[in-house]
Design a protein around this motif. Structure first.
Motif, short mmCIF file in Angstrom:
data_model
loop_
_atom_site.label_atom_id
_atom_site.label_comp_id
_atom_site.label_asym_id
_atom_site.label_seq_id
_atom_site.Cartn_x
_atom_site.Cartn_y
_atom_site.Cartn_z
N LEU A 170 67.81 38.35 -49.49
CA LEU A 170 67.51 38.58 -48.08
C LEU A 170 67.74 40.04 -47.69
CD1 LEU A 170 66.50 37.08 -45.60
CD2 LEU A 170 68.88 36.71 -44.94
N ALA A 171 68.75 40.67 -48.30
CA ALA A 171 69.05 42.07 -47.97
C ALA A 171 67.84 42.95 -48.29
CB ALA A 171 70.27 42.53 -48.74
N SER A 172 67.14 42.67 -49.37
CA SER A 172 65.99 43.51 -49.73
C SER A 172 64.84 43.33 -48.73
CB SER A 172 65.56 43.26 -51.19
OG SER A 172 64.57 42.28 -51.28
N ALA A 177 62.16 45.46 -43.74
CA ALA A 177 61.81 45.18 -42.34
C ALA A 177 62.33 46.28 -41.42
CB ALA A 177 62.38 43.82 -41.93
N GLU A 178 63.38 46.98 -41.87
CA GLU A 178 63.91 48.08 -41.06
C GLU A 178 63.16 49.38 -41.32
OE1 GLU A 178 68.08 47.46 -41.82
OE2 GLU A 178 67.99 45.79 -40.40
N GLU A 200 64.95 29.81 -52.97
CA GLU A 200 66.17 29.11 -52.57
C GLU A 200 66.14 28.80 -51.07
OE1 GLU A 200 69.18 31.84 -53.87
OE2 GLU A 200 68.64 31.52 -55.99
N GLN A 201 66.70 27.64 -50.72
CA GLN A 201 66.71 27.21 -49.31
C GLN A 201 67.37 28.25 -48.40
OE1 GLN A 201 65.64 23.88 -47.94
NE2 GLN A 201 65.79 25.14 -46.09
N ASP A 202 68.50 28.79 -48.84
CA ASP A 202 69.23 29.77 -48.01
C ASP A 202 68.39 31.00 -47.73
OD1 ASP A 202 71.37 28.16 -47.96
OD2 ASP A 202 72.67 29.40 -49.26
N PHE A 203 67.67 31.45 -48.75
CA PHE A 203 66.81 32.62 -48.61
C PHE A 203 65.71 32.34 -47.59
CE2 PHE A 203 62.93 34.87 -50.25
CZ PHE A 203 63.32 36.15 -49.92
N LEU A 210 65.20 35.92 -39.66
CA LEU A 210 64.81 37.33 -39.57
C LEU A 210 63.45 37.47 -38.86
CD1 LEU A 210 65.37 40.31 -40.49
CD2 LEU A 210 64.00 39.79 -42.53
N ALA A 211 62.51 36.61 -39.22
CA ALA A 211 61.17 36.67 -38.62
C ALA A 211 61.25 36.38 -37.12
CB ALA A 211 60.24 35.67 -39.32
#
Ligand SMILES: *Cc1c(COP(=O)(O)O)cnc(C)c1O
Length: 389
Positions: A170-172, A177-178, A200-203, A210-211
């Motif tokens: 997610l960090a990538s 996105a930034e 993965e579900q968490d991702f 985030l969206a």
């Protein structure tokens, strides 16, 4: 006639075909030119949802062919309108654009995302984040969306405006996105061509959050995962979220070319007369076939997919020569100790057709494959995996 030689002489060299000519079939059995029978676990790459020459489907298509085979989008036509209605009722999406392939469904999704972002945030917001190891199609724009350099090399410059994040990181995605003015995030929930790797579900949960936070559209490429393949009607239903745009193709038509770009509430009115189109899109015969497919993807059929999936995982995980089994529903990747191509050749020898995804053996059987055929095929695959040479 030696079809294999004629093909090699006259067909453009884009395909490294298996040395088999398929001439006919019935359900999950197919026959080559010599009459040899195979159990088909590839279904034309997740296209023949109910196998080959399915009676019910073929009749639905044939009835339409004898009424009218094509209208163009200059006129109204029942199969196309009704299929769109049925897709929306089953998914909660609001409108559908029909194309003829997965790549074109994704092209439509990308055009919708760009137009939505341009109108809402300004012309400079057009970047789409996709994932490394993804596959989104072969047109220059969907190639650009595809996060694998091997597909890009000979065809640059590609359409600009795509950046690639690491799957399950997610960090990538957040970083991209930034750094960019982002219109959409596009993903396959199970990366099919990339080796049958589910996200993965968490991702996925993180992407959804985030969206929402940044008003970024989520484009869900269900060209391969859609239409019952993963044990839900669409794979997003397994993950418990609703994308803004869902593209699908492959299994929707049950064997005829059709793609669909389904538009959710946010984007349902983005496309206006003249902003997009397709001569064949929504073809009546293809839509009649797709209506038949969709009507049969009921809870009983989907439960059967999940059951057969559990059986395949049980049988193949920890089998001799098998390193790992990944996937979802009847979309399975087998990482093997032996070279996958050798395993496939031996399976063919023994009457089973499977395909590859990267270096894995990939299984995409018909959703209604009879249990006895699946068991027979699994025995052949396990024997081929177990060989130590
Ligand atoms: C197959 C596939 C495509 C491309 O579909 P075509 O019908 O070959 O254009 C796009 N996305 C995914 C996830 C696919 O599996």
């Amino acid at each position: 006639m030696d079809i294999q030689n004629i093909d090699r002489e006259y067909i453009a060299g884009t395909y490294a075909r298996f040395p088999v000519e398929i001439v006919s079939g019935k359900g999950s059995l197919v026959y080559d030119e010599a009459g040899k029978e195979y159990i088909d676990l590839g279904t034309g790459i997740a296209v023949n949802t109910f196998g080959v020459a399915d009676e019910d489907w073929a009749q639905a298509v044939t009835r339409q062919l004898f009424r009218c085979q094509h209208t163009s989008n200059l006129y109204y036509s029942e199969p196309c309108a009704m299929l769109a209605k049925e897709l929306c009722e089953r998914t909660g999406m609001k409108k559908v654009f029909f194309s003829n392939s997965g790549a074109e469904a994704n092209e439509a999704a990308i055009k919708v995302a760009r137009k939505y972002a341009a109108e809402k945030k300004g012309k400079d917001t057009y970047t789409i984040i996709t994932l490394k190891n993804s596959f989104h199609g072969r047109t220059l724009t969907t190639l650009a969306a595809t996060g694998q350099d091997v597909f890009h090399a000979d065809f640059t410059p590609l359409t600009e405006g795509f950046v690639y994040a690491e799957p399950n990181d997610l960090a990538s995605v957040r970083k991209l996105a930034e750094e960019n003015k982002v219109a959409a995030i596009m993903l396959e929930l199970v990366q099919g061509e990339g080796g049958v790797c589910p996200l993965e579900q968490d991702f996925v949960d993180g992407l959804v959050a985030l969206a929402a936070e940044k008003d970024i559209l989520l484009i869900d490429d269900e060209v391969q995962t859609g239409n019952g393949r993963t044990g839900a009607l669409y794979a997003y239903m397994n993950y418990g979220f609703t994308p803004d745009i869902v593209s699908t193709a492959k299994g929707l038509g049950g064997g005829l070319p059709i793609g669909a770009c389904m538009l959710g509430e946010k984007v349902k009115d983005v496309l206006t007369p003249g902003s997009h189109g397709s001569t064949f899109g929504g073809n009546p015969a293809a839509c009649a076939g797709a209506r038949n497919v969709l009507s049969r993807l009921d809870e009983e059929m989907l439960a059967g997919v999940r059951e057969k999936s559990a059986y395949l995982f049980r049988e193949l995980q920890n089998a001799p020569g098998v390193k790992s089994v990944t996937g979802m529903g009847l979309m399975i990747g087998i990482e093997t100790e032996r070279d996958a191509a050798e395993i496939l050749a031996e399976c063919r020898e023994n009457g089973v057709l499977a395909i590859k995804a990267k270096q894995k053996v990939r299984l995409l059987p018909a959703l209604n494959i009879p249990t006895d055929l699946l068991e027979k095929a699994v025995a052949v695959i396990k024997a081929a995996c177990a060989v130590t040479d």
